[in-house]
Design an enzyme around this catalytic site. Structure first.
Site, PDB file in Angstrom:
ATOM      1  N   ARG A 150       0.880  -1.127   0.096  1.00 33.59           N
ATOM      2  CA  ARG A 150      -0.002   0.238   0.016  1.00 33.59           C
ATOM      3  C   ARG A 150       0.874   1.166   0.059  1.00 33.59           C
ATOM      4  O   ARG A 150       0.707   2.349  -0.766  1.00 33.59           O
ATOM      5  CB  ARG A 150      -1.182  -0.113   1.216  1.00 33.59           C
ATOM      6  CG  ARG A 150      -0.520   0.297   2.589  1.00 33.59           C
ATOM      7  CD  ARG A 150      -1.526   0.757   3.595  1.00 33.59           C
ATOM      8  NE  ARG A 150      -2.297  -0.407   4.009  1.00 33.59           N
ATOM      9  CZ  ARG A 150      -1.460  -1.101   5.181  1.00 33.59           C
ATOM     10  NH1 ARG A 150      -0.535  -0.533   5.718  1.00 33.59           N
ATOM     11  NH2 ARG A 150      -2.393  -1.954   5.784  1.00 33.59           N
ATOM     12  N   ASP A 199      -2.659  -0.417  10.457  1.00 33.51           N
ATOM     13  CA  ASP A 199      -1.659  -1.506  10.563  1.00 33.51           C
ATOM     14  C   ASP A 199      -2.249  -1.929  12.148  1.00 33.51           C
ATOM     15  O   ASP A 199      -2.173  -3.168  12.252  1.00 33.51           O
ATOM     16  CB  ASP A 199      -0.310  -1.218  10.784  1.00 33.51           C
ATOM     17  CG  ASP A 199       0.025  -1.429   9.374  1.00 33.51           C
ATOM     18  OD1 ASP A 199      -0.296  -2.225   8.367  1.00 33.51           O
ATOM     19  OD2 ASP A 199       1.284  -0.474   8.968  1.00 33.51           O
TER      20      ASP A 199
HETATM   21  C1  GLC Z   1       2.359   3.484   8.785  1.00 32.56           C
HETATM   22  C2  GLC Z   1       2.437   2.425   7.805  1.00 32.56           C
HETATM   23  C3  GLC Z   1       1.279   2.434   6.769  1.00 32.56           C
HETATM   24  C4  GLC Z   1       0.132   2.280   7.618  1.00 32.56           C
HETATM   25  C5  GLC Z   1      -0.147   3.552   8.554  1.00 32.56           C
HETATM   26  C6  GLC Z   1      -1.261   3.243   9.416  1.00 32.56           C
HETATM   27  O1  GLC Z   1       2.457   4.570   8.029  1.00 32.56           O
HETATM   28  O2  GLC Z   1       3.677   2.624   7.052  1.00 32.56           O
HETATM   29  O3  GLC Z   1       1.319   1.486   5.891  1.00 32.56           O
HETATM   30  O4  GLC Z   1      -0.923   2.384   6.584  1.00 32.56           O
HETATM   31  O5  GLC Z   1       0.969   3.346   9.403  1.00 32.56           O
HETATM   32  O6  GLC Z   1      -1.353   2.168  10.067  1.00 32.56           O
END
Ligand code: GLC
Length: 796
Positions: A357, A490
């Protein structure tokens, strides 16, 4: 307090007080040969990988050491200082300095004790070595005897972790030799030895432009019992000629200059992973005409970056907005797309690949500036989609399309540590593909055949269809997308049965985009329309509380993010994505965004949710690991600010859109930099939220998805530059106080000079469009209507 300013004429951030609250960094080179440098010359270098290809040691969690140090010493009285303020750190009333972080270079000009020094650090275009140029000038009336010492601290081997912790091994594998004008470090010298006596592990630190008076390859000999502010060699005025043989290596080269009144000398220190012959060739090349060689390389670097940023230039009444959109946010977008999350002062380089992503999102930040690069990266990411439609959670740097293992296989899990798919990864492809096609008009791209990561191949459209298939094969009890191992967040582990409202909106948006991209009359459009309708009904029947959408359902079916909950009762992304996806319009959309404003806004932007979890988290709410007000647990997570800016702008709320930009923008903290801590020219991953005792403090600089979403929020949202496959829509949403603004945009090879006028002081809404002197109906300006050079007047 203010430590510096934006110089838009040179596109530099100029640090006038080097005593900043945190190391303020810049990026040099590319991950092929990458270097991070701070205003104190701290930082490190590596080849290909920050963790596995480390050349220069950097001690994380210390303030900012070691670095690329240049010491100057007055040999008549023994006083010494450095070309960057630290490490020596002379009193700032006597030591005058500016540090200019530029695009791909950092320059430090200082004056102390009647001597002017100008340090310049860069990696030449396409090169795999770095250059530290130092000019030393005596503007005074008497001759001066000035010694210069260049110092770099080599890691003992390329593996950063081994270097830091496995001392019983790494201290005994490396030694240095002296080549007259350079220190050469050998690692495992007799291992993997080739016929020419090298093994590819040599590094050098060399000097061109002056004679080496003394040297050492031993860190202990250079420092003695002192630290970097008072190295023994600099105190005594010479290096002792010792080599490293076991222990810690370094490159330390000393030259003694006699500078007549008005005389100036240029020295060039060079560093890289090179053997003796390669080092020789490089040093000789610079030695011929050090000044001119450096100047030419510097000009080439500047020209490259001017070119990369040339496609959009805006001039609004807000200087900080201009500096971010034109230069720093743009540079950060290139940095994130090229460096991914490889190396910073926070990331040590251990992630051995691209997060799916992250990179697909990062591409969106550069599409309007370098669509060719966007296409190349996008094709790469499409080739990392598994045949069943999901994105590989981690795309290895060594990615081989068509031949990769997947999370279904033990080997992939072992190598990457990623056993599961995420719900959102491949859905990011939709807006990214759309932006590329809309920016370029290159609809043929949709029919380009690209392999999948593991097997099979398909056109770009096929890839998108399979991404939808994956989502539809993973739905929960309400028929909404399952949250799987994570969605964008995440820290939300919803599994196969828990459901994510955010992903549902992503999926709606994806279907809307695909309907637009499919050839007219394609029967799949009808299917998509029906599926969209069903999903929207589900969302509105099971996820909508009057003023908000809930965040989803746990594996056990419990609601996450109900207004009645004591914790985590309001989440930002479902509201902004309800708007972006087109699911919420009119009064409903206004209500959702008003709820956001009332429930999540802080002086530093919008919290990702509120209140943070403390006692009421469900299993799978991994943000509970973080302190309240931090990261996913209720901080101002900055990437979603971009979506909120975009959502408000799409609704025509220019005031709100700009407010969210201004509240969280690094540049807004320029005169209050102690609060934010990190660089006022670089977006952070998050800012501590209202539940932290240090609300407003920002963390995780440079390599963050914030760069691309805020860029999109500013360009498509506030500036209203919205390409479509047919042409361009210009529909700004701005603060009503603005009288107007201008911008220059290159679009499909054509130049548009756009003047926006706001005589009625509106927030949005185009009342008049004049293209090359002719009235034009508000809406899409078709490519065919554009000349090579165009004047566009937009009146709000
Ligand atoms: C961090 C990660 C990203 C994720 C975000 C929210 O920035 O690199 O992939 O979407 O956290 O959890």
């Amino acid at each position: 307090m203010q430590y510096g300013y934006f110089d838009e004429s040179t596109r530099e951030y100029v640090i006038t007080n080097p005593n900043t609250p945190a190391p303020w960094a810049n990026y040099l080179g590319s991950p092929e040969y990458g270097a991070i440098i701070t205003q104190s010359a701290g930082g490190y270098s590596f080849v290909k990988s920050g963790a596995a290809g480390r050349l220069l040691r950097y001690t994380f969690n210390q303030f900012d050491e070691p670095g690329r140090y240049l010491y100057l010493r007055d040999d008549r009285d023994g006083d010494y200082w450095s070309a960057s303020w630290k490490p020596v750190g002379k009193p700032l009333d006597a030591y005058h300095t500016v540090c200019r972080h530029g695009l791909g270079y950092t320059a430090m000009d200082t004056e102390y004790a009647g001597i002017i020094s100008k340090a310049l650090y860069y990696v030449p275009m396409g090169a795999t070595h770095e250059v530290w140029r130092l000019t030393v000038e005596n503007p005074g009336a008497v001759t001066r005897e000035i010694s210069v010492f260049g110092y770099c601290e080599f890691s003992n081997e390329n593996n950063y972790e081994q270097d830091m912790v496995n001392l019983q091994y790494t201290q005994f594998i490396s030694h240095t030799t002296f080549g007259g004008d350079h220190v050469l470090q050998h690692i495992n010298e007799f291992w993997d030895r080739q016929a020419d006596g090298t093994n590819g592990r040599e590094r050098f630190f060399g000097l061109a432009g002056a004679q080496v008076a003394s040297h050492t390859g031993s860190r202990a000999a250079f420092l003695g019992r002192n630290r970097f502010d008072a190295p023994h060699a600099v105190e005594t005025g010479h290096c002792d000629g010792s080599e490293c043989y076991n222990g810690n290596p370094c490159g330390a080269l000393h030259t003694a200059l006699t500078l007549a009144p008005g005389e100036k000398r240029t020295l060039v220190f060079l560093l890289g992973q090179k053997n003796a012959a390669q080092a020789r060739a490089l040093i000789d090349r610079y030695a011929v005409a050090p000044e001119a060689t450096v100047q030419a390389e510097w000009e080439a670097l500047k020209a490259y970056w001017q070119g990369e940023l040339a496609a959009l230039r805006v001039h609004t009444p807000d200087e900080r907005f201009n500096a971010m959109v034109n230069t720093w946010n743009a540079f950060q977008c290139f940095t994130t797309v090229v460096w991914s999350r490889a190396a910073s002062l926070i990331y040590c380089g251990q992630r051995n690949g691209y997060g799916y992503r992250d990179t697909v999102q990062d591409i969106q930040g550069i599409t309007h500036l370098d669509p060719a690069m966007a296409r190349q990266r996008l094709t790469f990411m499409l080739s990392a989609q598994v045949h069943h439609g999901a994105g590989l959670p981690l795309v290895k740097y060594s990615h081989q399309p068509g031949h990769e293992d997947t999370p279904e296989q033990e080997s992939y899990v072992k190598e990457t540590g990623h056993p599961h798919y995420r719900a959102d990864d491949a859905l990011w492809l939709f807006p990214t593909v759309y932006k590329y096609v809309a920016e370029t008009g290159d609809a043929a791209y949709l029919n380009e055949v690209i392999p999948y990561a593991d097997k099979d191949e398909g056109t770009v459209l096929d890839h998108l269809k399979r991404a939808l298939d994956f989502s539809f094969h993973h739905v929960g009890p309400h028929g909404m997308p399952a949250g799987l191992h994570a969605d964008w967040n995440d820290c939300l582990r919803l599994g196969e049965r828990g459901e994510s409202t955010f992903v549902a909106f992503q999926l709606l948006y994806a279907m809307r985009i695909l309907q637009e991209l499919l050839p007219a009359g394609d029967p799949y459009q009808q299917t998509l329309a029906e599926q969209s309708e069903r999903l929207l009904q589900t969302l509105n029947s099971v996820c909508l509380e009057s003023d908000r959408y809930i965040r989803g359902f746990t594996e056990q079916g419990a609601v996450i993010g109900s207004g009645a909950d004591a914790e985590a009762s309001l989440w930002l992304n479902p509201q902004s994505w309800a708007v972006i996806s087109g699911a919420a319009t009119g009064a409903q959309a206004d209500t959702l965004m008003q709820t956001v404003f009332e429930g999540l806004n802080t002086p530093y932007g919008l919290q990702v949710m509120a209140p943070p979890y403390r006692y009421g988290a469900f299993d799978g709410a991994r943000m509970l690991l973080f302190n309240p007000g931090t990261k996913e647990n209720g901080s101002v997570f900055c990437q979603p600010q971009g979506w909120a800016i975009l959502a408000e702008a799409l609704l025509g709320h220019g005031e709100r859109a700009f407010r969210y930009f201004a509240e969280s923008s690094p540049a807004s903290f320029n005169d209050n930099a102690d609060l934010r801590g990190i660089e006022p020219y670089v977006h952070s991953q998050f800012i501590e939220g209202a539940d932290s005792p240090y609300a407003g403090r920002a963390h995780v600089h440079w390599l963050t998805g914030t760069a691309s979403t805020v860029m999109v929020g500013c360009v498509e949202g506030i500036l209203g530059l919205r390409p479509t496959p047919k042409g361009l829509v210009v529909s700004p949403a701005i603060p009503s106080a603005w009288d107007g603004f201008t911008m220059q945009k290159t679009f499909r090879g054509k130049m548009l000079r756009i003047t926006v006028q706001n005589p009625e002081h509106r927030e949005s809404g185009v009342t008049r469009l004049v293209l090359n002197g002719s009235e034009h109906a508000p809406g899409v300006i078709l490519t065919e209507e554009l000349q090579a050079d165009n004047e566009l007047l937009v009146v709000l």
